[in-house]
Structure formats: structure tokens, C-alpha cells
Design a protein around this motif. Structure first.
Motif, PDB file in Angstrom:
ATOM      1  N   HIS A   1       0.833  -1.194   0.000  1.00  0.00           N
ATOM      2  CA  HIS A   1       0.000   0.000   0.000  1.00  0.00           C
ATOM      3  C   HIS A   1       0.865   1.240   0.000  1.00  0.00           C
ATOM      4  CE1 HIS A   1       0.856   0.498   4.294  1.00  0.00           C
ATOM      5  NE2 HIS A   1       0.555  -0.767   4.451  1.00  0.00           N
ATOM      6  N   VAL A   2       0.258   2.357  -0.339  1.00  0.00           N
ATOM      7  CA  VAL A   2       0.952   3.641  -0.269  1.00  0.00           C
ATOM      8  C   VAL A   2       1.547   3.755   1.127  1.00  0.00           C
ATOM      9  CG1 VAL A   2       0.640   6.145  -0.218  1.00  0.00           C
ATOM     10  CG2 VAL A   2      -0.532   4.790  -1.959  1.00  0.00           C
ATOM     11  N   GLY A   3       2.770   4.197   1.185  1.00  0.00           N
ATOM     12  CA  GLY A   3       3.441   4.346   2.470  1.00  0.00           C
ATOM     13  C   GLY A   3       4.485   3.277   2.711  1.00  0.00           C
ATOM     14  N   MET A   4       4.519   2.260   1.841  1.00  0.00           N
ATOM     15  CA  MET A   4       5.507   1.193   1.980  1.00  0.00           C
ATOM     16  C   MET A   4       6.627   1.325   0.960  1.00  0.00           C
ATOM     17  SD  MET A   4       3.088  -2.132   2.597  1.00  0.00           S
ATOM     18  CE  MET A   4       4.489  -3.225   2.793  1.00  0.00           C
ATOM     19  N   GLY A   5       6.492   2.248   0.032  1.00  0.00           N
ATOM     20  CA  GLY A   5       7.441   2.358  -1.067  1.00  0.00           C
ATOM     21  C   GLY A   5       6.942   1.538  -2.246  1.00  0.00           C
ATOM     22  N   ALA A   6       7.542   1.771  -3.404  1.00  0.00           N
ATOM     23  CA  ALA A   6       7.081   1.136  -4.635  1.00  0.00           C
ATOM     24  C   ALA A   6       7.412  -0.351  -4.698  1.00  0.00           C
ATOM     25  CB  ALA A   6       7.689   1.843  -5.837  1.00  0.00           C
ATOM     26  N   ASP A   7       8.440  -0.779  -3.999  1.00  0.00           N
ATOM     27  CA  ASP A   7       8.861  -2.182  -4.058  1.00  0.00           C
ATOM     28  C   ASP A   7       9.442  -2.573  -2.706  1.00  0.00           C
ATOM     29  OD1 ASP A   7       9.600  -4.724  -4.831  1.00  0.00           O
ATOM     30  OD2 ASP A   7      11.085  -4.070  -6.309  1.00  0.00           O
ATOM     31  N   PRO A   8       8.570  -2.777  -1.703  1.00  0.00           N
ATOM     32  CA  PRO A   8       9.070  -3.062  -0.359  1.00  0.00           C
ATOM     33  C   PRO A   8      10.008  -4.261  -0.344  1.00  0.00           C
ATOM     34  CG  PRO A   8       6.668  -3.241  -0.453  1.00  0.00           C
ATOM     35  CD  PRO A   8       7.140  -2.846  -1.804  1.00  0.00           C
ATOM     36  N   SER A   9      11.180  -4.058   0.202  1.00  0.00           N
ATOM     37  CA  SER A   9      12.211  -5.094   0.339  1.00  0.00           C
ATOM     38  C   SER A   9      12.626  -5.698  -1.001  1.00  0.00           C
ATOM     39  CB  SER A   9      11.746  -6.214   1.286  1.00  0.00           C
ATOM     40  OG  SER A   9      11.433  -5.694   2.547  1.00  0.00           O
ATOM     41  N   GLY A  10      12.284  -5.053  -2.107  1.00  0.00           N
ATOM     42  CA  GLY A  10      12.645  -5.568  -3.418  1.00  0.00           C
ATOM     43  C   GLY A  10      11.856  -6.793  -3.831  1.00  0.00           C
ATOM     44  N   ILE A  11      10.753  -7.060  -3.140  1.00  0.00           N
ATOM     45  CA  ILE A  11      10.002  -8.293  -3.384  1.00  0.00           C
ATOM     46  C   ILE A  11       9.386  -8.346  -4.773  1.00  0.00           C
ATOM     47  CG2 ILE A  11       7.824  -7.527  -2.338  1.00  0.00           C
ATOM     48  CD1 ILE A  11       9.405 -11.051  -2.197  1.00  0.00           C
ATOM     49  N   ALA A  12       8.886  -7.227  -5.284  1.00  0.00           N
ATOM     50  CA  ALA A  12       8.259  -7.244  -6.614  1.00  0.00           C
ATOM     51  C   ALA A  12       9.296  -7.547  -7.685  1.00  0.00           C
ATOM     52  CB  ALA A  12       7.574  -5.915  -6.897  1.00  0.00           C
ATOM     53  N   THR A  13      10.410  -6.841  -7.641  1.00  0.00           N
ATOM     54  CA  THR A  13      11.468  -7.047  -8.627  1.00  0.00           C
ATOM     55  C   THR A  13      11.977  -8.475  -8.589  1.00  0.00           C
ATOM     56  OG1 THR A  13      12.111  -4.733  -8.403  1.00  0.00           O
ATOM     57  CG2 THR A  13      13.737  -6.221  -9.383  1.00  0.00           C
ATOM     58  N   TYR A  14      12.257  -8.975  -7.390  1.00  0.00           N
ATOM     59  CA  TYR A  14      12.786 -10.331  -7.245  1.00  0.00           C
ATOM     60  C   TYR A  14      11.769 -11.366  -7.734  1.00  0.00           C
ATOM     61  CZ  TYR A  14      15.180 -14.372  -5.401  1.00  0.00           C
ATOM     62  OH  TYR A  14      15.823 -15.585  -5.307  1.00  0.00           O
ATOM     63  N   SER A  15      10.531 -11.212  -7.332  1.00  0.00           N
ATOM     64  CA  SER A  15       9.489 -12.164  -7.703  1.00  0.00           C
ATOM     65  C   SER A  15       9.274 -12.195  -9.211  1.00  0.00           C
ATOM     66  CB  SER A  15       8.168 -11.820  -7.008  1.00  0.00           C
ATOM     67  OG  SER A  15       8.283 -11.963  -5.613  1.00  0.00           O
ATOM     68  N   MET A  16       9.069 -11.019  -9.787  1.00  0.00           N
ATOM     69  CA  MET A  16       8.760 -10.963 -11.216  1.00  0.00           C
ATOM     70  C   MET A  16       9.909 -11.512 -12.066  1.00  0.00           C
ATOM     71  SD  MET A  16       6.431  -7.534 -11.659  1.00  0.00           S
ATOM     72  CE  MET A  16       7.519  -6.421 -10.822  1.00  0.00           C
ATOM     73  N   ALA A  17      11.145 -11.301 -11.640  1.00  0.00           N
ATOM     74  CA  ALA A  17      12.300 -11.819 -12.385  1.00  0.00           C
ATOM     75  C   ALA A  17      12.308 -13.344 -12.396  1.00  0.00           C
ATOM     76  CB  ALA A  17      13.593 -11.282 -11.783  1.00  0.00           C
ATOM     77  N   ARG A  18      11.573 -13.951 -11.487  1.00  0.00           N
ATOM     78  CA  ARG A  18      11.525 -15.406 -11.388  1.00  0.00           C
ATOM     79  C   ARG A  18      10.166 -15.977 -11.794  1.00  0.00           C
ATOM     80  NH1 ARG A  18      15.027 -12.813  -9.085  1.00  0.00           N
ATOM     81  NH2 ARG A  18      17.081 -13.653  -8.696  1.00  0.00           N
ATOM     82  N   GLY A  19       9.330 -15.145 -12.395  1.00  0.00           N
ATOM     83  CA  GLY A  19       8.035 -15.601 -12.872  1.00  0.00           C
ATOM     84  C   GLY A  19       6.982 -15.758 -11.795  1.00  0.00           C
ATOM     85  N   VAL A  20       7.228 -15.190 -10.629  1.00  0.00           N
ATOM     86  CA  VAL A  20       6.274 -15.235  -9.517  1.00  0.00           C
ATOM     87  C   VAL A  20       5.582 -13.875  -9.460  1.00  0.00           C
ATOM     88  CG1 VAL A  20       5.987 -15.545  -7.025  1.00  0.00           C
ATOM     89  CG2 VAL A  20       7.773 -16.831  -8.243  1.00  0.00           C
ATOM     90  N   VAL A  21       4.265 -13.870  -9.544  1.00  0.00           N
ATOM     91  CA  VAL A  21       3.513 -12.614  -9.561  1.00  0.00           C
ATOM     92  C   VAL A  21       3.336 -12.109  -8.129  1.00  0.00           C
ATOM     93  CG1 VAL A  21       1.296 -11.544 -10.139  1.00  0.00           C
ATOM     94  CG2 VAL A  21       2.289 -13.279 -11.661  1.00  0.00           C
ATOM     95  N   PRO A  22       3.809 -10.886  -7.845  1.00  0.00           N
ATOM     96  CA  PRO A  22       3.511 -10.303  -6.531  1.00  0.00           C
ATOM     97  C   PRO A  22       2.046  -9.880  -6.523  1.00  0.00           C
ATOM     98  CG  PRO A  22       4.734  -8.744  -7.870  1.00  0.00           C
ATOM     99  CD  PRO A  22       4.607 -10.001  -8.679  1.00  0.00           C
ATOM    100  N   TYR A  23       1.320 -10.255  -5.501  1.00  0.00           N
ATOM    101  CA  TYR A  23      -0.122 -10.033  -5.418  1.00  0.00           C
ATOM    102  C   TYR A  23      -0.401  -9.246  -4.144  1.00  0.00           C
ATOM    103  CZ  TYR A  23      -4.991 -11.408  -6.195  1.00  0.00           C
ATOM    104  OH  TYR A  23      -6.338 -11.414  -6.448  1.00  0.00           O
ATOM    105  N   ALA A  24      -1.002  -8.083  -4.271  1.00  0.00           N
ATOM    106  CA  ALA A  24      -1.161  -7.163  -3.143  1.00  0.00           C
ATOM    107  C   ALA A  24      -2.405  -7.453  -2.313  1.00  0.00           C
ATOM    108  CB  ALA A  24      -1.232  -5.730  -3.653  1.00  0.00           C
ATOM    109  N   TYR A  25      -2.206  -7.529  -1.009  1.00  0.00           N
ATOM    110  CA  TYR A  25      -3.342  -7.507  -0.092  1.00  0.00           C
ATOM    111  C   TYR A  25      -3.176  -6.285   0.806  1.00  0.00           C
ATOM    112  CZ  TYR A  25      -0.578  -9.522   3.795  1.00  0.00           C
ATOM    113  OH  TYR A  25       0.354  -9.755   4.775  1.00  0.00           O
TER     114      TYR A  25
END
Length: 158
Positions: free
Chosen positions: A50-74
Motif C-alpha cells: 500500500h501507499v506508504g511502503m514504497g514502490a517495491d518493499p524489500s525488493g520483493i516485486a522485482t525479485y518475484s517478477m524476475a523469477r516468474g512469480v507474480v507479486p499479489y497485493a493484499y
């Protein structure tokens, strides 16, 4: 434990009990550990975003997507959705677009390319949530929202 749990998930998928399998709240280090021995990568990694966590908290989106794992927001509105209206960048974007703070916060997640899940018992809120399409936040607004801080970072399991 994580490896054993994942092997059981893979077995359930092989047995036809599910079409896809995924994880929740894995940081890059835990996802790396899981992927080391996985025969099937997770389809998704559901994490708080969510807003307030930064665009890619802990680099999880970048890391996940590079490995074909979709980051899914709750929790795309944080654990306290009413706070979103008080976030300066959210309030400014809402006023500029004639939208609610909720719509701006949801649009920010969507515009980052993350699928998301919302919950509501109100039909009115569900309708409002769907009105995040057909308009966009500017690059400057996205940067401003990316730079907001709103308390603790997500609940990764590392």
C-alpha cells in the motif's frame, strides 16, 4: 519446514487438487530458499502492499517478477483505510483527479502492475473500488506516492 510445506503443495497440484499454488509474505531470501528445490515455482507471492511502503518493499516485486512469480497485493489500503485520506500525496492526487483517497491508493497499486485483492461488505465501496480504471496518476504523482511513509513495512516471513 518451508521446503516440506512446498513439497506438499506441489503434490496437491500433481494430484489435481489445485490448478495453481502460491505463497504469502515471503521476502526475497525466503523465496530464493524455496525456489532452490521447488519443481514448480509459486504462481503468486501475496504480500501487503500500500501507499506508504514504497514502490517495491524489500525488493520483493522485482525479485518475484524476475523469477516468474507474480507479486499479489493484499491490504492495499493499509490496515487502517481511513488513514489514506490524511496522507498528503494521496489527498493531493485525489483532489487533482476528483477521486477518493481509496481510489487513488488502489490506482497506485494497479499502476505499479500489481494485481490486488480488496474486501468490503458495502456494495457502494465495491463499486467505488472498481472506478480505478479509465484514468491514471501522473509520473510525478506516482513518485510522490512512492515516497510517502506510513509506518511499518509489510509482514514478510523472514
Amino acid at each position: 519446514l518451508l521446503q516440506a510445506q512446498w513439497r506438499a503443495m506441489e503434490a496437491a497440484q500433481r494430484a489435481g487438487l489445485t490448478r495453481s499454488i502460491g505463497v504469502s509474505n515471503l521476502c526475497p531470501a525466503c523465496l530464493r530458499c524455496l525456489l532452490r528445490n521447488a519443481t514448480v515455482p509459486p504462481a503468486v507471492n501475496q504480500v501487503e502492499m500500500h501507499v506508504g511502503m514504497g514502490a517495491d518493499p524489500s525488493g520483493i516485486a522485482t525479485y518475484s517478477m524476475a523469477r516468474g512469480v507474480v507479486p499479489y497485493a493484499y491490504s492495499p489500503l493499509s490496515s487502517q483505510p481511513s488513514r489514506m485520506a490524511a496522507v498528503p500525496a494521496v489527498a493531493a492526487a485525489a483532489a487533482a483527479h476528483g477521486r477518493s483517497a481509496v481510489q487513488v491508493a488502489l490506482r497506485w497499486v494497479v499502476q505499479h502492475g500489481w494485481p490486488l485483492v480488496v474486501k468490503s461488505q458495502s456494495v457502494e465501496h465495491l463499486r467505488e473500488n472498481l472506478e480505478v480504471f479509465g484514468w491514471e496518476l501522473s509520473e510525478a504523482e506516482m513518485r510522490s506516492l512512492d515516497n510517502e511513509t506510513l509506518g511499518p513495512v509489510g509482514r514478510f516471513s523472514c
